[in-house]
Enzyme design. Sequence first.
Site, mmCIF file in Angstrom:
data_model
loop_
_atom_site.group_PDB
_atom_site.id
_atom_site.type_symbol
_atom_site.label_atom_id
_atom_site.label_comp_id
_atom_site.label_asym_id
_atom_site.label_seq_id
_atom_site.Cartn_x
_atom_site.Cartn_y
_atom_site.Cartn_z
ATOM 1 C CD GLU A 1 5.010 -18.908 18.069
ATOM 2 O OE1 GLU A 1 4.474 -18.178 17.219
ATOM 3 O OE2 GLU A 1 5.596 -19.966 17.780
ATOM 4 C CE LYS B 1 9.350 -25.939 9.052
ATOM 5 N NZ LYS B 1 8.849 -25.399 10.334
ATOM 6 C CE LYS C 1 4.014 -22.929 16.642
ATOM 7 N NZ LYS C 1 4.049 -21.705 15.852
ATOM 8 C CD1 TRP D 1 0.495 -24.472 0.657
ATOM 9 C CD2 TRP D 1 0.728 -22.528 -0.433
ATOM 10 N NE1 TRP D 1 -0.110 -23.497 1.410
ATOM 11 C CE2 TRP D 1 0.023 -22.284 0.762
ATOM 12 C CE3 TRP D 1 0.992 -21.455 -1.281
ATOM 13 C CZ2 TRP D 1 -0.425 -21.021 1.129
ATOM 14 C CZ3 TRP D 1 0.548 -20.192 -0.912
ATOM 15 C CH2 TRP D 1 -0.149 -19.992 0.282
ATOM 16 C CD GLU E 1 1.128 -22.071 13.186
ATOM 17 O OE1 GLU E 1 1.348 -21.947 11.979
ATOM 18 O OE2 GLU E 1 1.946 -21.717 14.055
ATOM 19 N NE ARG F 1 9.513 -27.410 1.206
ATOM 20 C CZ ARG F 1 10.181 -26.287 1.040
ATOM 21 N NH1 ARG F 1 11.477 -26.317 1.011
ATOM 22 N NH2 ARG F 1 9.570 -25.155 0.892
ATOM 23 C CB CYS G 1 8.395 -26.757 -2.429
ATOM 24 S SG CYS G 1 9.532 -28.079 -2.146
ATOM 25 C CG HIS H 1 -9.338 0.299 27.339
ATOM 26 N ND1 HIS H 1 -9.923 1.368 27.957
ATOM 27 C CD2 HIS H 1 -8.126 0.133 27.924
ATOM 28 C CE1 HIS H 1 -9.089 1.856 28.866
ATOM 29 N NE2 HIS H 1 -7.994 1.116 28.869
ATOM 30 C CG ASN I 1 9.335 -22.736 -5.755
ATOM 31 O OD1 ASN I 1 8.311 -22.371 -5.187
ATOM 32 N ND2 ASN I 1 10.520 -22.707 -5.184
ATOM 33 N N GLY I 2 6.935 -20.616 -7.573
ATOM 34 C CA GLY I 2 6.848 -19.151 -7.604
ATOM 35 C C GLY I 2 5.522 -18.704 -8.190
HETATM 36 C C1 G6P Z 1 5.461 -20.333 7.589
HETATM 37 C C2 G6P Z 1 5.571 -21.401 8.671
HETATM 38 C C3 G6P Z 1 5.755 -20.733 10.028
HETATM 39 C C4 G6P Z 1 6.966 -19.819 9.991
HETATM 40 C C5 G6P Z 1 6.812 -18.764 8.882
HETATM 41 C C6 G6P Z 1 8.090 -17.939 8.717
HETATM 42 O O1 G6P Z 1 4.269 -19.639 7.718
HETATM 43 O O2 G6P Z 1 4.416 -22.210 8.699
HETATM 44 O O3 G6P Z 1 5.903 -21.703 11.033
HETATM 45 O O4 G6P Z 1 7.111 -19.189 11.219
HETATM 46 O O5 G6P Z 1 6.565 -19.422 7.641
HETATM 47 O O6 G6P Z 1 9.088 -18.776 8.211
HETATM 48 P P1 G6P Z 1 10.638 -18.570 8.349
HETATM 49 O O7 G6P Z 1 11.218 -19.747 7.641
HETATM 50 O O8 G6P Z 1 10.973 -17.276 7.665
HETATM 51 O O9 G6P Z 1 10.965 -18.524 9.795
#
Ligand code: G6P
Length: 612
Positions: free
Chosen positions: A486, A607, A490, A83, A493, A27, A2, A509, A109-110
């Site tokens: 989820e 992000k 969490k 990143w 991560e 970011r 980014c 099992h 970016n990419g």
């Molecule tokens: C990244 C973020 C996650 C998010 C995922 C999907 O891995 O760290 O928190 O859920 O992307 O992102 P989106 O913007 O498509 O919901």
Amino acid sequence: MCWIFAYVWTEDCRKNLVEWLRMLEYRWYDSAGLICVWEEKEIFLEKAVGRVSALASKVDEKIEKEKNEQSWLFTSWIAHTRWATHGGVTESNTHPHYSGSQRFYIVHNGIIENYKELKKSLETKYTYYSETDTEVVAKLIEDMYDGNLKSTIEKVSEKLTWAYSLAVIDVQHPEHIIAIKLWSPLIVWKGENGVYLSSDINALSQLTESFTILEDNEMVVIESKKYHIYMAWERVQREAEEVGEVSSMSELWDFSSFTEKEIFEIPSILENVFSGRINFEEKIIHNETLEVLAEEEIEKICIIASGSSSFAWWVGGYFFRKYAGVPCETIISSEFLADIFLPEKKTLYVFLSQSGETADVRESMKIVKAKGCKTFGIVNVVGSTIARMSDAWLFSHAGIEVGVASTKNVIAQVGVLLLMALSFGSKRNLQISEIRDIITELASLPDKIQEVCLKAPHIRKLSEKYAHYKHFFVLWRNMMYPVALEASLKIKELSYVHSEAYSAWELKHGPLALVSPEFPTIVFNPSGKHYHKTISNIEEVRAREGKILGFISKNDTHKEVYTDCIELPDTSELLSVFTSLTASYLFALYLAEKLWRDVDKPRNLAKSVTVE
Ligand code: G6P
């Protein structure tokens, strides 16, 4: 992945530089860099590994040192946060990258998939100082330079495979900046003192509500205070778009982290989600988009997403089956891409994304659209690629989410999916009385979540008690499945602790073999039709000396089976999805804090994942 760029004319941008860099702070990835070029072709290049603030302090220091020595009228500058994809987190891999003679500087970016072949073809001419794909593009620009940067970039772009947006400065002509994009987002805005370019809508939306969003294969040439857009050599006339609702950058106030603040925002976010979509007085869903959609001949829903959004869709799948009686398939976007797509005309393809830029989700949507199927986006960032590509959409209204790990937006998405399922149900077989009961309950949901937030001190205490464990099981049944997945994500991560979500049914099992006093089990067991069976599963864990942390309802009648418990407000099974998720976010957050993790910016994560 980014970057942001600003171009300034006849203005001393010293203070702005650092301010703009801070807009990127949320970011943060692995490293950041910038280059400024001013009228006399002087350059100011700075790079730093770590946070944007590390770069900002370097820039501050340099500015301070050189104060009054020169006028500092920068003509143009480009900045980038990285990143790491190709090459480690080092200063030499940090953007901007430059050509052999250091005439062309580029940020990107990419991913350039064919960079290895390109690198090899130029090996005899250039020495490479980094391991990145981007440096190769800088070298290629110099190699192919034909006296005109615009036509050179056009030719270079034909040689590149895969997604990118990139911006280039020619030190010999600092009055120009040229940028081009394929897939990765790019927006441009003409401000009072110059033209700004960014790959992040949230960053630019701090300055303006209306900007031009570049389409794929478009190039923007920024010159002095103007910019022109080109597509396939032809000039394109396009006005800036009013993006409407934009989120303002969040302040931390008294919270220890943005993640904590965002969890505490959930009650008000839910109010936003319901506002204008539910008429609480008449107890009806009242939203034009949903009404139009519910009237359509839709026989199946297919929900596609990734990351935490993919757990929201999972919950949504239950809602559609339960309340609308519509079959609902849920697919992780990267798996959707890897699979064979058999288009179904009467299926509604729903795409969930906080950022609206996640590469897998965006690419899945392209495939679906190319086959003429109907797409629906549930997106948080207004003006994002996925929002703009969707045939119809609803925003999740979660506001800007700064914490890398999504929290409040997941709950907002679950809320939107519930409204959608109820709206569909209202046109099918769902009884009006049932809709009215659910709406009555939803009216109290923000308060129930508030009650969960008030339990934060107790949840913190328990997180601290459990912080020395190296592994967790998270058990679920039925609608609690995505909640467990989820919650487990969490924990991983935010705190970097191993956690596995598993069906309480399935435990015996195989995974039961792992249970020991050192491998605690978290269990979501709200009241409902699976309550008693889950109690039996808990007993099986207890019989193996496993510790149990229960997320349970206040009126649970078997509290003695849990080693510890977090009591949640009494609600229906449906609302317990929201309360349990919120409580699990607080647990993971405080566990991570106890382990001294950087909760807003977990290691290795980004992000917005704009590369596949
Ligand atoms: C990244 C973020 C996650 C998010 C995922 C999907 O891995 O760290 O928190 O859920 O992307 O992102 P989106 O913007 O498509 O919901």
